[in-house]
Design an enzyme around this catalytic site. Sequence first.
Site, PDB file in Angstrom:
ATOM      1  N   GLU B  50       0.819  -1.223   0.000  1.00  0.00           N
ATOM      2  CA  GLU B  50       0.000   0.000   0.000  1.00  0.00           C
ATOM      3  C   GLU B  50       0.854   1.276   0.000  1.00  0.00           C
ATOM      4  O   GLU B  50       0.418   2.317  -0.471  1.00  0.00           O
ATOM      5  CB  GLU B  50      -0.964   0.007   1.183  1.00  0.00           C
ATOM      6  CG  GLU B  50      -2.116  -0.979   1.050  1.00  0.00           C
ATOM      7  CD  GLU B  50      -1.780  -2.360   1.602  1.00  0.00           C
ATOM      8  OE1 GLU B  50      -0.588  -2.625   1.900  1.00  0.00           O
ATOM      9  OE2 GLU B  50      -2.711  -3.175   1.736  1.00  0.00           O
ATOM     10  N   PHE B 112     -11.494  -7.903  13.245  1.00  0.00           N
ATOM     11  CA  PHE B 112     -10.376  -8.305  12.405  1.00  0.00           C
ATOM     12  C   PHE B 112     -10.029  -7.180  11.422  1.00  0.00           C
ATOM     13  O   PHE B 112     -10.910  -6.616  10.787  1.00  0.00           O
ATOM     14  CB  PHE B 112     -10.730  -9.581  11.639  1.00  0.00           C
ATOM     15  CG  PHE B 112      -9.643 -10.010  10.690  1.00  0.00           C
ATOM     16  CD1 PHE B 112      -8.390 -10.394  11.165  1.00  0.00           C
ATOM     17  CD2 PHE B 112      -9.865 -10.001   9.320  1.00  0.00           C
ATOM     18  CE1 PHE B 112      -7.393 -10.763  10.291  1.00  0.00           C
ATOM     19  CE2 PHE B 112      -8.858 -10.370   8.430  1.00  0.00           C
ATOM     20  CZ  PHE B 112      -7.617 -10.759   8.925  1.00  0.00           C
ATOM     21  N   GLN B 113      -8.778  -6.852  11.348  1.00  0.00           N
ATOM     22  CA  GLN B 113      -8.266  -5.788  10.478  1.00  0.00           C
ATOM     23  C   GLN B 113      -8.922  -4.447  10.759  1.00  0.00           C
ATOM     24  O   GLN B 113      -9.144  -3.649   9.860  1.00  0.00           O
ATOM     25  CB  GLN B 113      -8.396  -6.168   8.997  1.00  0.00           C
ATOM     26  CG  GLN B 113      -7.451  -7.308   8.625  1.00  0.00           C
ATOM     27  CD  GLN B 113      -7.269  -7.501   7.141  1.00  0.00           C
ATOM     28  OE1 GLN B 113      -8.191  -7.273   6.358  1.00  0.00           O
ATOM     29  NE2 GLN B 113      -6.083  -7.927   6.741  1.00  0.00           N
ATOM     30  N   LYS B 162     -17.592  -1.205   5.604  1.00  0.00           N
ATOM     31  CA  LYS B 162     -17.976  -2.179   4.581  1.00  0.00           C
ATOM     32  C   LYS B 162     -19.479  -2.188   4.307  1.00  0.00           C
ATOM     33  O   LYS B 162     -19.911  -2.321   3.158  1.00  0.00           O
ATOM     34  CB  LYS B 162     -17.518  -3.585   5.008  1.00  0.00           C
ATOM     35  CG  LYS B 162     -17.648  -4.613   3.900  1.00  0.00           C
ATOM     36  CD  LYS B 162     -17.009  -5.941   4.264  1.00  0.00           C
ATOM     37  CE  LYS B 162     -17.097  -6.919   3.103  1.00  0.00           C
ATOM     38  NZ  LYS B 162     -16.502  -8.218   3.456  1.00  0.00           N
ATOM     39  N   MET B 479      24.198   9.303   2.767  1.00  0.00           N
ATOM     40  CA  MET B 479      24.040  10.562   3.486  1.00  0.00           C
ATOM     41  C   MET B 479      24.287  10.369   4.986  1.00  0.00           C
ATOM     42  O   MET B 479      24.897  11.218   5.637  1.00  0.00           O
ATOM     43  CB  MET B 479      22.644  11.142   3.234  1.00  0.00           C
ATOM     44  CG  MET B 479      22.467  12.560   3.725  1.00  0.00           C
ATOM     45  SD  MET B 479      23.675  13.708   3.009  1.00  0.00           S
ATOM     46  CE  MET B 479      22.771  14.327   1.589  1.00  0.00           C
TER      47      MET B 479
END
Lengths: 164, 583
Positions: B50, B112-113, B162, B479
């Site tokens: 993502e 969940f999630q 959802k 760096m």
Amino acid sequence: MRHIISLLVENEAGALSRISGLFSARGYNIESLTVATTEDQTLSRMTIITTGSDRIIEQITKQLNKLIDVVKLQDFTEGNFIEREMMFVKVKADGESQRAEVKRLSDIFRARIIDVTDTTFCIELTGSGDKLDAYIRSMHENNIVEVVRSGSMGIMRGEKALTL
Amino acid sequence: MELSGSEIIIQFLKDEGVKHLFGYPGGAVLHIYDALQKQDDVEHILVRHEQGATHAADGYARATGKPGVCLVTSGPGATNAITGIATAYMDSVPLVVITGQVPSHVIGQDAFQEVDAVGVSRPCVKHNFLVKDLNKLAETLKKAFFVATTGRPGPVVVDIPKDITAPHIKIPYQYPEKVEIRSYNPNFKGHPRQIKRAVELLLSAKRPIIYTGGGIIMADASQELREFVRKLGYPITQTLMGLGAFPGTDSQFIGMLGMHGTYEANMAMHECDVLICIGARFDDRITGVTSKFCPYAQIIHIDIDPASISKTINADIPIVGGAKQVLIEMLKQIDMTELEVDKTALDAWWKTIKSWQAQDSFAYEQTKDLIQPQAAVEELYKVTKGDAYVTSDVGQHQMYAAQFYHFDEPRRWINSGGLGTMGFGLPAAMGVKLAFPDKDVACVTGEGSIQMCIQELSTCLQYDLPVKIINLNNRYLGMVRQWQEFFYEKRYSHVYMDSLPDFVKLTEAYGHVGIRVDHPDDLHDAMKEAFKLKDRTVFLDIITDQEANVYPMISAGKAHNEMDISPLQQKVQASLKAKGELV
């Protein structure tokens, strides 16, 4: 310097966390914060007491104004305004002399005793933050059971108003 | 027409003119993905992580000026997107990120999630929404695009439970042409009196400098800026974010300023008497120590975000407004006023600046057997004729790209300036390539950064996005190593990239072309070859000098005139001093 900032914010879940989150994320002080809905159910009125240099206060007002949920904002500090805070104090009130002393002090401060038991008084007091502080100082420390303060709220004097 | 929540989302995106959607499916967005499958108007790009979706959308947005759009699932989908959202937030990039959420009735139950996406993203979005009512879905999406793309742009998250997207619940849909938010009215027009004062101050300057940033690019104000700079004849310096708004090859451009800017730009900042800042925010990488910043200057600051003005540096003349509108107004006023540029003073000022320029602060020692990283970027510039879109990751390679690729056009240089997000370059390049399939798109990166989102090589193959990866491989986190060399007595703590993969084989495993080059003599041909393979993704693994440093450098607590300069420039200064010609 101490500033009192009054805001009209959208009455939506998350608005409060956006505002308090802004203060914590940018390291600004919040001395107190009060919020409740107004006569317009879509709006909440919030009063924030904060401290900081002029530059920090300028940033605070700008950053608050940037939040989409903040509809309108005013820093009262430079104008003429009224500030009040409300406090409940529960004190031990055991025996004649102690009960009389608490009653007398409360009268001096124009506080009201709003709950009484055999051993405690609950007192309600409204005023500036300083007055509330003074009342607490006048109580014997060991007598105080608990203190609940609302945080300050403010309103402009005269015809000026923070409205849409 | 009656549509389900999922269909509303897709139909809305079509109506909003969204062509590409970067995303990754999951439980909470299954309904939306089902609706997505049934149409062809919005192309979905399946990334491999993502973070890649947000960076790709970000690259697309920066290159095109249109909002980038992402779709990710709840929980880890949302948290993985956060780095990309924060990246876009710091650089004011318009993104709309749709995150799926667990069904309304289980929100708050540690389902969940489940993650509080609105809460988690709050500090790094311009605004965010949780959609609680299907009837408000379209309006909320419109608000998200409106907020993301107007004023100072930024990312907006729309969290959609959802159940709101359930296929069997349908409501009438109409595209909301316009939305209003009573508390949000970005001001584009600067205050006329302030603009007049600014013009007067500008024309009274003896040692003026124009300092511009990403705001010019975001406002599509390059043309106005060019006219403004040429009309005045003043020197211009640009921030890392602003490169390309004014042509990098123009003689009035004195280079990037700040921590790794040119000697002349930083010296001119220090010595100027009038500074006009347009669409930049006096970031700490620009100012050096603020107490010694521009000690002789009166400062004009033009920004669309009032909170950017007088945040770190006090502005003598603040102007809140869009860069484009304010520049147009300033140009008008310059034409109208009887005041004129002080030509004599300006000539003397340019003479001083040219003497600084003559020290060639970016010069580096060419080596016979080792490729210098700067040479690799110069080669890239030559081979692409300065006409490529260049994305970068974060570190030395990013600075070399900014220093040695001279961008003549806006939106060509795409990098994570504010947040400094390693892993940005490759997915961002995908987003750019998607928008401009016929253009050369190069990702200048290092062996550290590229490994942070290297999985997107797979996406490049699936969607035929042939980008060129220019990997400046010095086997160090360069760096960080440079700072450890300068400030930690060369104690190189955990900066050696041991056990590096064979990038050529790795690239081949992903179905692309890998080329390794480790000798200066082979650099040109390898670069040419990489760009000749028009329709292939090429990973050019360039083995460079391990201990090359980025110069000049303003270290912490130092002012613009206290740069650490390269050993080569030190020699030049010494010889000028011997001749009594050092300014």
